[in-house]
Structures are given as C-alpha cells and as structure tokens.
Design a protein around this motif. Structure first.
Motif, mmCIF file in Angstrom:
data_model
loop_
_atom_site.group_PDB
_atom_site.id
_atom_site.type_symbol
_atom_site.label_atom_id
_atom_site.label_comp_id
_atom_site.label_asym_id
_atom_site.label_seq_id
_atom_site.Cartn_x
_atom_site.Cartn_y
_atom_site.Cartn_z
ATOM 1 N N VAL A 193 0.863 -1.179 0.000
ATOM 2 C CA VAL A 193 0.000 0.000 0.000
ATOM 3 C C VAL A 193 0.899 1.228 0.000
ATOM 4 O O VAL A 193 1.822 1.328 0.813
ATOM 5 N N LYS A 194 0.648 2.130 -0.937
ATOM 6 C CA LYS A 194 1.402 3.387 -1.007
ATOM 7 C C LYS A 194 0.450 4.495 -1.414
ATOM 8 O O LYS A 194 -0.241 4.390 -2.443
ATOM 9 N N LYS A 195 0.358 5.523 -0.593
ATOM 10 C CA LYS A 195 -0.501 6.681 -0.858
ATOM 11 C C LYS A 195 -1.941 6.250 -1.160
ATOM 12 O O LYS A 195 -2.578 6.761 -2.090
ATOM 13 N N GLU A 242 2.207 0.293 3.782
ATOM 14 C CA GLU A 242 1.702 -0.940 4.376
ATOM 15 C C GLU A 242 2.127 -2.104 3.489
ATOM 16 O O GLU A 242 2.377 -1.936 2.293
ATOM 17 N N CYS A 243 2.150 -3.283 4.079
ATOM 18 C CA CYS A 243 2.448 -4.504 3.327
ATOM 19 C C CYS A 243 1.648 -5.629 3.963
ATOM 20 O O CYS A 243 1.509 -5.693 5.187
ATOM 21 N N VAL A 256 5.162 -6.013 8.914
ATOM 22 C CA VAL A 256 5.552 -4.720 9.482
ATOM 23 C C VAL A 256 7.057 -4.458 9.416
ATOM 24 O O VAL A 256 7.504 -3.366 9.743
ATOM 25 N N LYS A 257 7.834 -5.473 8.991
ATOM 26 C CA LYS A 257 9.275 -5.261 8.845
ATOM 27 C C LYS A 257 9.817 -6.215 7.792
ATOM 28 O O LYS A 257 9.494 -7.394 7.792
ATOM 29 N N ILE A 263 8.145 -1.127 8.008
ATOM 30 C CA ILE A 263 7.164 -0.732 6.997
ATOM 31 C C ILE A 263 6.174 0.240 7.626
ATOM 32 O O ILE A 263 5.552 -0.065 8.655
ATOM 33 N N GLY A 264 6.044 1.430 7.015
ATOM 34 C CA GLY A 264 5.145 2.448 7.557
ATOM 35 C C GLY A 264 5.530 2.817 8.976
ATOM 36 O O GLY A 264 6.687 3.129 9.254
ATOM 37 N N ASP A 265 4.541 2.757 9.875
ATOM 38 C CA ASP A 265 4.825 3.080 11.276
ATOM 39 C C ASP A 265 5.088 1.840 12.118
ATOM 40 O O ASP A 265 5.113 1.901 13.353
#
Length: 285
Positions: A193-195, A242-243, A256-257, A263-265
């Motif tokens: 996920v991007k923008k 996001e992934c 998340v990593k 990844i992201g926050d």
C-alpha cells in the motif's frame, strides 16, 4: 474419531490412507494439489480452486479421473465426513505408480487424495502485530523452466527459501524472480500500500495466480481502493506505507518489517485492516 481421508472414491481412516512407494508423486513430485478452506461448512471459492487444479493437471499432461463436478462433491463429502465446519483442505492428484524412470506413460491409476484438517500457518499474534520477514537469496523458479501457475507437488524451491527465513529468525521469506523483481513469499502472494493505493506483482513476475489474491483485488475495487498489478522491487517494499500477504492458508496477514526496514509506522495499516474486515465478512470468520 479417526480422521477420514478421501482416497480414490472412498473415505478411509487416516491410518489406512496409503499410496504406493512407486507413485511418481513421491518419487519425482509428479502431481498437482490445491489448498482450500471451509468456513461455516462451506468451501470458499470451491469452483475457482477446482478449475485451477484441472488447469495445473493439464499443464503437466495429467488426466484427472474425475469430472470437476464429482471432484467438488468429493471435497464437500470429505469435510462433512470429518464433522468439520471451519477447516483446511488439501486436494492432491498424483501421477500414480510407475517404473523407476521419468516416463509418465509408464504410470497408471492417478491417485486422488483429499484431506480435511485444521491448520494455523502463522501464530495468532502475528495477525494482530504483523510479521517480520527477510528477502531470500533463493530466487523463484524461472517461469520458462516451471510455471509457478502450476501448483505442483514439487515445492522444494519454496522450501529452500523458507529454510533461509527460519534460519534468519523469520517464519516467512520474500522471493525475487530471475529479473530481481519481487515475486511472492514462500506460501503467499504479496501486496503493498502506497498513498492509498494497492500494488501487487503481476502474473508475468512468475507468481502463483492466487485465489485469495484475486479476491483481495475484487474487494479493493468494491471499496474504491485503487489497485495495480506491476513490477515491484525491494525498494518499493521498503518504502511502502503498508504490506500484507494473502493465501488460502494464511488468509490476510500484515507485514511490518522487511530486511530490518520498518514498513510504515511498524503497525498493521488501515487499508490492510479494512480488507481483513471485508474478508472476514465474506467468509463469516
């Protein structure tokens, strides 16, 4: 009660479900399979799984000794015979017993096997907090050598990448294709996920045509989330907002990593959660 396994038209106790040691499915990984899920007693996307099984079989010149309708009935009967409502189903068709050589013409009696059981591909905590994965040095099979769209019994390519992930302290690993582009993980398709938009590798990247992947693309369109199938690099993964991964056994699980990059926050993102929620609504999970 002993588990009942479908074997060539009969439901037999698990301990009696046997095939020949001369079966080419064992000797050479010569056969095809599908992994399916049942939710509340109904098999999710059964028709699509059956179609993919028969496409895989055609791709390796294997004739399945059942009609598609009979195969679907056998899947339902196996789930019912085991008294299961929510379960994982493994559907296998082997080449059958033959000689100690590669010639498939010397095999006879393809074996049709259906197993219904529980499965937990990843611990529950990872669905809540997200996975950490690495990129494996093992590349995905070259599509000109063996099409990843064939779900064959030979999964050694994926297993070698899985081993590398485990040795690095991760339970999943990302695989690149022969061009160095992102392909998929060892048992799952990948989304970024991007923008506010989704990206996922196209079939030309050498990936499995995932049924859960297709469903995610459908529900993204339904919810107005833009989605594109395109070549992706590791850099695209690292800078994603996001992934998440998708698969029949995995369902939808956040990442998340990747390769020590957060990844992201570092938490499962809002679009991932929206799609997870919609998936649960569809499956009744």
């Amino acid at each position: 009660m002993a588990k009942q396994v479908y074997l060539n038209g009969e439901l037999v106790p698990q301990a009696e479900a046997k095939v020949s040691v001369f079966d080419h499915g064992l000797l050479y990984g010569d056969g095809v399979f599908e992994g399916l899920r049942a939710y509340r007693g109904k098999v999710f996307r059964l028709t699509q799984h059956i179609d993919r099984l028969y496409d895989s079989a055609k791709g390796i010149w294997l004739e399945i000794p059942l009609t598609r309708e009979a195969m679907a009935d056998a899947v339902d009967a196996t789930v019912a015979a085991n008294g299961l409502s929510d379960c994982y189903i493994r559907l296998i068709v082997t080449r059958g017993a033959g000689s100690l050589g590669l010639d498939p013409r010397k095999c006879s009696n393809p074996q049709v096997i259906i197993i219904a059981d529980s499965i937990a591909l990843y611990p529950a905590e990872f669905y809540e907090k997200g996975l950490e994965i690495i990129t494996s040095s093992v590349i995905r099979n070259h599509p000109a050598a063996l099409s990843p769209r064939i779900k064959s019994l030979n999964y050694l390519n994926n297993i070698l990448a899985k081993i590398e992930g485990i040795q690095a302290g991760c339970i999943e690993a990302l695989m690149l294709n022969h061009k160095g582009e992102v392909a998929e993980c060892t048992g799952d398709n990948l989304f970024l996920v991007k923008k506010g938009g989704l990206s996922t590798p196209s079939l030309e990247a050498g990936i499995l045509d995932g049924i859960t992947r297709d469903f995610v693309l459908e529900i993204a369109a339904e919810q107005g989330v833009p989605a594109v199938e395109r070549p992706l690099t590791k850099h695209d993964v690292y800078i994603a907002d996001e992934c998440f991964l998708t698969g029949t056994a995995a369902e939808i699980i956040p990442v998340v990593k990747v390769d020590s990059r957060v990844i992201g926050d570092g938490k499962p993102g809002p679009i991932t959660r929206r799609l997870e929620k919609r998936f649960r609504e569809e499956t009744g999970k």
